[in-house]
Design a protein around this motif. Sequence first.
Motif, PDB file in Angstrom:
ATOM      1  N   PHE A   1       0.880  -1.239  -0.079  1.00 45.58           N
ATOM      2  CA  PHE A   1       0.058  -0.088  -0.145  1.00 45.58           C
ATOM      3  C   PHE A   1       0.889   1.307   0.089  1.00 45.58           C
TER       4      PHE A   1
ATOM      5  N   LYS B   1       0.580   4.266  -2.541  1.00 39.34           N
ATOM      6  CA  LYS B   1      -0.209   5.425  -2.394  1.00 39.34           C
ATOM      7  C   LYS B   1       0.077   6.789  -2.839  1.00 39.34           C
TER       8      LYS B   1
ATOM      9  N   THR C   1      -5.582   8.044  -1.710  1.00 36.32           N
ATOM     10  CA  THR C   1      -5.376   6.600  -2.416  1.00 36.32           C
ATOM     11  C   THR C   1      -6.617   5.862  -2.532  1.00 36.32           C
TER      12      THR C   1
ATOM     13  N   VAL D   1      -8.412   2.519  -3.552  1.00 35.43           N
ATOM     14  CA  VAL D   1      -8.150   1.205  -3.631  1.00 35.43           C
ATOM     15  C   VAL D   1      -9.811   0.350  -3.951  1.00 35.43           C
TER      16      VAL D   1
ATOM     17  N   MET E   1      -5.263   1.736  -7.187  1.00 36.43           N
ATOM     18  CA  MET E   1      -4.836   0.351  -7.415  1.00 36.43           C
ATOM     19  C   MET E   1      -6.073  -0.496  -7.650  1.00 36.43           C
TER      20      MET E   1
ATOM     21  N   ILE F   1      -7.601  -4.499  -6.889  1.00 33.76           N
ATOM     22  CA  ILE F   1      -7.095  -5.941  -6.190  1.00 33.76           C
ATOM     23  C   ILE F   1      -8.178  -6.998  -6.578  1.00 33.76           C
TER      24      ILE F   1
END
Length: 184
Positions: free
Chosen positions: A31, A35, A40, A42, A74, A76
């Motif tokens: 992370f 960042k 950030t 996610v 990002m 996931i």
Amino acid sequence: MARTPSNMLPLGTIAPNFKLKDTNSNNEYSFEDLKGSKGTLVIFICNHCPFVLHIINEIVMIANDYRVQGMGVMAISSNDVEKFPQDSPELMTEFAFQNKIDFPYLFDESQEVAKAFDAACTPDFYLFDEQNRLFYRGQLDDSRPGNGIPLSGTDLRSAIDALIYNRSLKEPQKPSLGCNIKWK
């Protein structure tokens, strides 16, 4: 098509740190590595979820619009690839290429990261401030596959704007809705 809502992790929660393999680059990132200076984002997604497929272009546009403003982004995937091989790391790479995802698309093989975030569905959005505190968790907008509401990204874009420009969020945060994460 399952309709699972977000668990709505408490605001102010510190972002869990992790180290996961990026299927776009084959590098491992934490992370902290990804960042942004302003915050950030996610996003829990997967390759096959109809809710993700419905919004993937908007997600990519949001990432492109805000990364230049200091937002780390990002995605996931935490699905069990034994039961759902269409979410394998190799196919994540292909999915990213086909959808022009040029931010990290991380594979959470152990599912520990999804559990740490209390993620429940795909898509699931978590926006953290520059101190890694949860600022927003909820939906992209009111559009869902088949409901006729056009994609706008208004809920998430408003939250990112509020974070970047130091404004308060005006509306209650609505949970995201999508397919459940495929647990082992």
